[in-house]
Design a protein around this motif. Sequence first.
Motif, mmCIF file in Angstrom:
data_model
loop_
_atom_site.group_PDB
_atom_site.id
_atom_site.type_symbol
_atom_site.label_atom_id
_atom_site.label_comp_id
_atom_site.label_asym_id
_atom_site.label_seq_id
_atom_site.Cartn_x
_atom_site.Cartn_y
_atom_site.Cartn_z
ATOM 1 N N SER A 94 -59.717 11.419 58.239
ATOM 2 C CA SER A 94 -58.296 11.708 58.254
ATOM 3 C C SER A 94 -57.447 10.973 57.250
ATOM 4 O O SER A 94 -56.611 11.399 56.556
ATOM 5 C CB SER A 94 -57.751 11.887 59.555
ATOM 6 O OG SER A 94 -58.469 12.582 60.420
ATOM 7 N N GLU A 95 -57.864 9.720 57.221
ATOM 8 C CA GLU A 95 -56.982 8.844 56.395
ATOM 9 C C GLU A 95 -57.410 9.183 55.061
ATOM 10 O O GLU A 95 -56.567 9.410 53.968
ATOM 11 C CB GLU A 95 -57.438 7.137 56.427
ATOM 12 C CG GLU A 95 -57.049 6.447 55.610
ATOM 13 C CD GLU A 95 -57.365 4.752 55.617
ATOM 14 O OE1 GLU A 95 -56.992 3.961 54.803
ATOM 15 O OE2 GLU A 95 -58.264 4.728 56.632
ATOM 16 N N LYS A 150 -55.486 12.013 53.665
ATOM 17 C CA LYS A 150 -54.300 11.910 53.294
ATOM 18 C C LYS A 150 -54.171 11.093 51.937
ATOM 19 O O LYS A 150 -53.027 11.272 51.334
ATOM 20 C CB LYS A 150 -53.539 11.040 54.515
ATOM 21 C CG LYS A 150 -53.332 11.895 55.727
ATOM 22 C CD LYS A 150 -52.865 10.932 57.111
ATOM 23 C CE LYS A 150 -52.528 11.684 58.308
ATOM 24 N NZ LYS A 150 -52.246 10.834 59.425
ATOM 25 N N ASP A 191 -54.588 13.572 49.406
ATOM 26 C CA ASP A 191 -53.285 14.472 49.285
ATOM 27 C C ASP A 191 -51.952 14.003 48.826
ATOM 28 O O ASP A 191 -51.013 14.499 48.462
ATOM 29 C CB ASP A 191 -53.089 15.130 50.788
ATOM 30 C CG ASP A 191 -53.996 16.184 51.215
ATOM 31 O OD1 ASP A 191 -54.346 16.999 50.546
ATOM 32 O OD2 ASP A 191 -54.165 16.431 52.432
ATOM 33 N N LEU A 194 -50.299 11.706 50.534
ATOM 34 C CA LEU A 194 -49.248 11.551 51.564
ATOM 35 C C LEU A 194 -49.350 9.895 51.897
ATOM 36 O O LEU A 194 -48.232 9.434 52.550
ATOM 37 C CB LEU A 194 -49.934 12.194 52.713
ATOM 38 C CG LEU A 194 -49.997 13.961 52.607
ATOM 39 C CD1 LEU A 194 -50.366 14.432 54.080
ATOM 40 C CD2 LEU A 194 -48.589 14.139 52.175
#
Length: 564
Positions: free
Chosen positions: A253-254, A257, A260, A262
């Motif tokens: 998940s990190e 991100k 992306d 983010l």
Amino acid sequence: MANPHVVAANKYARDVIAGKVPAGKYVRGACARHLADLDKSKSKSYPFVFDAAAGERACAFIEKLPHTKGKWARMGERLVLSPWQCFIIVCVFGWKRRKNGMRRFRELYAEIPRKNGKSQIGAGIGLYMLIADGEYGAEIYSGATTEKQAWEVFGPARQMMQRTPGLLKAAGAEVWAKSIAIPSDGSRFEPIIGKPGDGSSPSCALIDEFHEHDTPDLIDTMQTGMGAREQPLTCIITTAGYNLAGPCYDKHSESKKVLDGLIENDELFAIIFSIDEEDDWASPTSLQKANPNFDISVDADFLMAQQRRATMNPIEQNRFKTKHLNVWCSARNAWMNMQQWQFCADPSLTLDEFEGTECVFVLDLASKNDICAFVQVFKRELNGQDHYYAFGRYYLPSDAIEENKTNQALYRKWVIQGYLIPLEGAEIDFDVIREDVRAMATRFDVQEVAYDPWRATQLAHQLAKDGATVVEYRQTVQNMSPAMKEVMAAVKAGRFHHDGNPCLNWMVSNVVAKEDAKENIYPRKDRPEQKIDGPVAIMMGVGRLMVAEPLYPVLPDDYSLTIV
């Protein structure tokens, strides 16, 4: 040609961006990040610089190593890096810190489907870090939860050294049963199960199949011990997995991100070979997109046969998606598509928005080792369709948190974050839950409190005396199947809404749909440590909200316990 591996790496990145190479979103993201950083590095104010010679040196070293498996090993061939492999190696070893020339990336996270040469890459990186990185007294560990897994990287590395006597002599290395050592400076490469011992100072930690780790203990200990190293490297090369509450999914998940844009993490190089959310997993194109070594190290006919088998057998679908397309699918025979479930999450959603609104409370009370769930389910009609909104409070005895070694790290994290409520002692204190129900009931128009009779009859009677309309909801196939199907349909249609509680997400990912001969389904779990109490309670709440007319009679004011 100067620096041919760097040229190949940069060409790969440009071809991916141009659509000439089939690639998913997070491969495109990694390529775009590298190319953008190359442009930024032209400015002296940018803190990183690309050292093409350093990237080339690492690739050239790895290509001196021999194959250890398959037809190429039989013919005595040396490794030949594909462009995508050059891209990873060149980025990890080529990017430097402008101020001191040390490596930029301290962490490599690569998700690569099975049979695409993960172990060979890991072994090559490990040997480079041992022999050619210039680290005095280097300590390289191939870490895993089992000895077999630890040897998946160390074993090929050991064979590579044995089959390359020239390199062995030049490095002054010795190959032993469970280590590769360089006596002159004390450098060593070893497999390790669990945590390294006190005094260890890893310069490189190789973590193969990180998805199999239930806790972050091993990698945390490795990275904590790296403090004395100038440019350590944690190398995680893994396939996707099923444990959405594990440390690998957190890193996954990190990484997404970061790719992306983010969040910023200039020390993490991440790349995820997979299909995109809108892709048809049964399409042949998806195989090429997710498998960078398609028809090279992984046979095209084999992959297509596995794909056909998965399309004909639903039970095989999640295994195929996870291992060959790198899609995180939660339980092996999971009920819920977790990507769709995540789409339904709205972290800004709060109970405050539903003050005074009609709702159903549900209690799924547990034994001392299970999570006890108290959920609140609301229903609204939007554009002629029923939308459901679910919130929950989850409880667990403190003794169970400390005794459950498999889930302990998760439980402790959720307690700290406020997603799991610890109750002192060895069993659930139902008085605490009773007070929570009473307090929550003052905020909403509670139509009824549904409960499973297992361990809950006494609390149900107490709540009835408090004035609640209490409904016994037996967890039978007849009761659970319609509700379970409605929750699934609502999630697929975007009619289900939740606040993204990670404890609930984990429990949803553990649910397996047990189907009978009449196509009824029932929630189950694969293993005892996989808790499903929260989603079961939500199904009960949706089941009650699906009932147009109450199934219970009007009872006297002093007693409102009913059964469905």
